[in-house]
Scaffold this active site. Sequence first.
Site, mmCIF file in Angstrom:
data_model
loop_
_atom_site.group_PDB
_atom_site.id
_atom_site.type_symbol
_atom_site.label_atom_id
_atom_site.label_comp_id
_atom_site.label_asym_id
_atom_site.label_seq_id
_atom_site.Cartn_x
_atom_site.Cartn_y
_atom_site.Cartn_z
ATOM 1 N N THR A 14 0.597 -1.220 -0.424
ATOM 2 C CA THR A 14 -0.089 -0.420 0.443
ATOM 3 C C THR A 14 0.921 1.156 -0.102
ATOM 4 O O THR A 14 0.731 2.334 -1.118
ATOM 5 C CB THR A 14 -1.019 -0.357 1.412
ATOM 6 O OG1 THR A 14 -2.202 -1.209 1.669
ATOM 7 C CG2 THR A 14 -1.706 1.247 1.108
ATOM 8 N N VAL A 134 4.023 8.000 12.492
ATOM 9 C CA VAL A 134 2.934 8.693 13.465
ATOM 10 C C VAL A 134 1.877 9.316 12.356
ATOM 11 O O VAL A 134 2.658 10.775 12.518
ATOM 12 C CB VAL A 134 3.052 9.280 14.883
ATOM 13 C CG1 VAL A 134 2.440 9.828 15.560
ATOM 14 C CG2 VAL A 134 3.967 8.300 15.225
ATOM 15 N N ILE A 138 0.107 13.678 9.027
ATOM 16 C CA ILE A 138 0.469 14.566 9.915
ATOM 17 C C ILE A 138 1.770 15.192 10.460
ATOM 18 O O ILE A 138 2.395 13.839 10.844
ATOM 19 C CB ILE A 138 -0.083 14.605 10.845
ATOM 20 C CG1 ILE A 138 -1.834 14.386 10.811
ATOM 21 C CG2 ILE A 138 -0.495 15.800 11.766
ATOM 22 C CD1 ILE A 138 -2.923 14.183 11.897
ATOM 23 N N GLY A 189 -6.926 0.104 2.702
ATOM 24 C CA GLY A 189 -5.689 0.132 2.749
ATOM 25 C C GLY A 189 -4.916 0.116 4.283
ATOM 26 O O GLY A 189 -4.135 0.770 4.544
ATOM 27 N N GLU A 192 -3.453 -2.824 9.923
ATOM 28 C CA GLU A 192 -2.488 -3.477 9.855
ATOM 29 C C GLU A 192 -2.622 -4.441 9.444
ATOM 30 O O GLU A 192 -3.496 -5.360 9.046
ATOM 31 C CB GLU A 192 -1.711 -3.205 11.155
ATOM 32 C CG GLU A 192 -1.119 -2.391 11.419
ATOM 33 C CD GLU A 192 -0.560 -1.583 10.686
ATOM 34 O OE1 GLU A 192 0.940 -2.196 10.412
ATOM 35 O OE2 GLU A 192 -0.329 -0.307 10.451
ATOM 36 N N LYS A 207 2.965 4.469 18.192
ATOM 37 C CA LYS A 207 2.694 6.061 18.277
ATOM 38 C C LYS A 207 2.989 6.474 19.721
ATOM 39 O O LYS A 207 3.119 7.336 19.463
ATOM 40 C CB LYS A 207 1.412 6.380 17.227
ATOM 41 C CG LYS A 207 1.701 5.429 15.939
ATOM 42 C CD LYS A 207 0.172 5.332 15.788
ATOM 43 C CE LYS A 207 -0.099 4.460 14.010
ATOM 44 N NZ LYS A 207 -1.610 4.263 13.254
HETATM 45 P P1 NDP Z 1 1.476 -3.388 3.182
HETATM 46 O O1 NDP Z 1 1.502 -5.362 3.343
HETATM 47 O O2 NDP Z 1 0.586 -3.253 2.013
HETATM 48 O O3 NDP Z 1 2.835 -4.297 2.208
HETATM 49 C C1 NDP Z 1 4.072 -4.630 2.559
HETATM 50 C C2 NDP Z 1 4.981 -4.589 1.548
HETATM 51 O O4 NDP Z 1 6.056 -5.892 2.028
HETATM 52 C C3 NDP Z 1 4.817 -5.576 -0.193
HETATM 53 O O5 NDP Z 1 4.885 -5.376 -1.176
HETATM 54 C C4 NDP Z 1 5.139 -7.050 0.716
HETATM 55 O O6 NDP Z 1 6.125 -8.028 -0.018
HETATM 56 C C5 NDP Z 1 6.473 -6.982 1.787
HETATM 57 N N1 NDP Z 1 7.271 -7.802 2.269
HETATM 58 C C6 NDP Z 1 6.481 -8.497 2.735
HETATM 59 N N2 NDP Z 1 7.177 -9.149 3.892
HETATM 60 C C7 NDP Z 1 8.597 -9.184 3.220
HETATM 61 C C8 NDP Z 1 9.337 -9.544 2.654
HETATM 62 N N3 NDP Z 1 10.326 -11.054 4.309
HETATM 63 N N4 NDP Z 1 10.548 -9.261 2.596
HETATM 64 C C9 NDP Z 1 10.559 -8.462 1.805
HETATM 65 N N5 NDP Z 1 9.480 -7.868 1.551
HETATM 66 C C10 NDP Z 1 8.206 -8.194 1.749
HETATM 67 O O7 NDP Z 1 1.795 -3.127 3.583
HETATM 68 P P2 NDP Z 1 1.877 -0.925 4.255
HETATM 69 O O8 NDP Z 1 2.112 -1.114 2.799
HETATM 70 O O9 NDP Z 1 0.920 -0.903 4.222
HETATM 71 O O10 NDP Z 1 2.635 -1.184 5.347
HETATM 72 C C11 NDP Z 1 3.909 -0.834 5.303
HETATM 73 C C12 NDP Z 1 4.468 -0.371 6.660
HETATM 74 O O11 NDP Z 1 4.306 1.628 6.426
HETATM 75 C C13 NDP Z 1 4.176 -0.850 7.577
HETATM 76 O O12 NDP Z 1 5.022 -0.695 8.544
HETATM 77 C C14 NDP Z 1 3.177 0.320 7.846
HETATM 78 O O13 NDP Z 1 2.724 0.141 9.294
HETATM 79 C C15 NDP Z 1 3.677 1.143 7.976
HETATM 80 N N6 NDP Z 1 2.075 2.405 7.914
HETATM 81 C C16 NDP Z 1 0.893 1.877 7.036
HETATM 82 C C17 NDP Z 1 -0.083 2.387 7.012
HETATM 83 C C18 NDP Z 1 -0.712 2.701 5.532
HETATM 84 O O14 NDP Z 1 -2.062 3.353 6.224
HETATM 85 N N7 NDP Z 1 -1.499 1.514 5.108
HETATM 86 C C19 NDP Z 1 0.333 4.161 7.210
HETATM 87 C C20 NDP Z 1 1.423 4.162 8.718
HETATM 88 C C21 NDP Z 1 2.379 3.899 8.140
HETATM 89 P P3 NDP Z 1 4.471 -8.021 -1.414
HETATM 90 O O15 NDP Z 1 3.567 -7.101 -2.122
HETATM 91 O O16 NDP Z 1 5.084 -9.138 -2.621
HETATM 92 O O17 NDP Z 1 3.772 -9.292 -0.472
HETATM 93 N N1 HSE Z 2 -2.873 1.069 10.678
HETATM 94 C C1 HSE Z 2 -2.534 2.219 10.996
HETATM 95 C C2 HSE Z 2 -3.735 3.162 11.377
HETATM 96 C C3 HSE Z 2 -1.511 2.874 9.580
HETATM 97 O O1 HSE Z 2 -4.653 2.602 10.719
HETATM 98 O O2 HSE Z 2 -3.871 3.898 11.752
HETATM 99 C C4 HSE Z 2 -1.191 4.123 9.429
HETATM 100 O O3 HSE Z 2 -0.084 4.178 11.311
#
Ligand code: NDP
Ligand code: HSE
Length: 439
Positions: A14, A134, A138, A189, A192, A207
């Site tokens: 995402t 966090v 923001i 998206g 978590e 956070k």
């Molecule tokens: P997703 O689950 O959407 O994406 C995770 C990505 O990591 C995927 O591309 C996945 O690969 C890859 N991945 C997972 N395991 C491995 C591994 N062992 N080796 C290499 N790549 C790996 O997560 P998000 O994008 O939602 O979140 C990413 C980070 O951002 C997290 O720390 C989350 O807490 C943080 N975050 C997310 C927010 C949100 O709104 N989604 C907001 C703020 C922070 P593949 O695509 O091949 O499955």
């Molecule tokens: N899962 C988290 C939330 C993503 O819903 O706030 C942003 O950190």
Amino acid sequence: MVAPLRVGIAGLGTVGAEVVRLIESRASALASRCGRPVRVIAVTARTKAKKRSLDLRGIAWAKDPHQLAENPDVDCLVELIGGAGEPALSAIETALKAGKSVVTANKALIAKHGLRLAKAAEAHGATLNFEAAVGAAIPIVKTLREGLAGTSINRVYGILNGTCNYILTRMEKEGLSFDECLKDAQRLGYAEADPSFDVDGHDTAQKLAILSSLAFGTKVAENAIYVEGISSITPEDLRAASDLGYRVKLLGVAVRTAKGIEQRVHPTMVPKSSSIAQVMDVTNAVTVDGEGIPPMTLVGPGAGGAATASAVVADIADVARGVRVSPFGRPVEQLRATEKAPMERHEGGYYIRLMARDFPGTAAAIATRLAEQKISLESIVQRHPNGVDLARSGGKASQVPVILITYATHEDAVYRALKAVQRDKVISGRPQVIRIEKN
Ligand code: NDP
Ligand code: HSE
């Protein structure tokens, strides 16, 4: 021509996919703001063969996050995998030890290993940025770390989880079930990978642990936080709250007290007229009370790919410009330890929902037990569902929800009174207790 900042991105989900898109679409603006181009030169994710709506032509694929961190062509590792452990932890550590800059959105990792990683960054003259960890878009990390460096902070609190706020909003406004709302939050998206982190309050606690450290100069300590999530909140609670002029929000609160920093995460009833009650859907809000300045609130999208990518790219831009500050605003050695503040001494009003047996004298018995603990009631409401009097059915005493709102009291007094009420056998099941915060 100034050399570009060469970025390697681990994680193309995402957030990662949006970061790739944003760097591409903002290429010329970024180059002009940073004084040099920013280029994604390598990426990795779990499954190379996965279909992604991304143009990765000309970008190298690393076999794993480690290889990406070790790639000598990568100046800045951007970790967007998630999780408090591997492979994110050692990939970041490898990059920092090689003196490379790191940008991450991973609050779970920063809450658990942030100090260790900040130490590695200090030791190797590297940058470690985590604005997106966090409040997504923001800029609260930068605000506390840099913008308010000259201000003594007394309290930081707010809505720090987009998923929970989205669920509570839709349950209240549309009468949807908890599970339906959570499914939508996942589809959008926001949630978590394991959504129990969101709904059980741990994401908010991670956070809050980060914000507390930045605000009060303490060591990040997630385990010093009292945590309750939203899964016990029922549509009945939301309706009762609304009828009584309140709304339920999951708040994270860190406040300076004479005994240290009190840190807590729990569902909270806030007056409908308060500004925090107006924060709906996936929006987050963080209020900072500082010495000599009126409280200020930052409000914005708290989850989602585009919102989070905005903060990640801002962090990358700082790296490109050569901006480097201590990850927690001061050297790790100068951060003080913090202790868990006992919730028993928490003072405030309480909402209590009981399933009372519909006998004469039940209300009086409940009121007596509360009075014994010197708890005064602001209101007491006996709710007969749908207006039907269920006083007796089939010769058996039935149950009626009773809602109590107390004036300010101590938490231990509330629980002592409720234990006595349970011993009196005038209620069934577990009482629902929600703290009230009026300002
Ligand atoms: P997703 O689950 O959407 O994406 C995770 C990505 O990591 C995927 O591309 C996945 O690969 C890859 N991945 C997972 N395991 C491995 C591994 N062992 N080796 C290499 N790549 C790996 O997560 P998000 O994008 O939602 O979140 C990413 C980070 O951002 C997290 O720390 C989350 O807490 C943080 N975050 C997310 C927010 C949100 O709104 N989604 C907001 C703020 C922070 P593949 O695509 O091949 O499955
Ligand atoms: N899962 C988290 C939330 C993503 O819903 O706030 C942003 O950190």
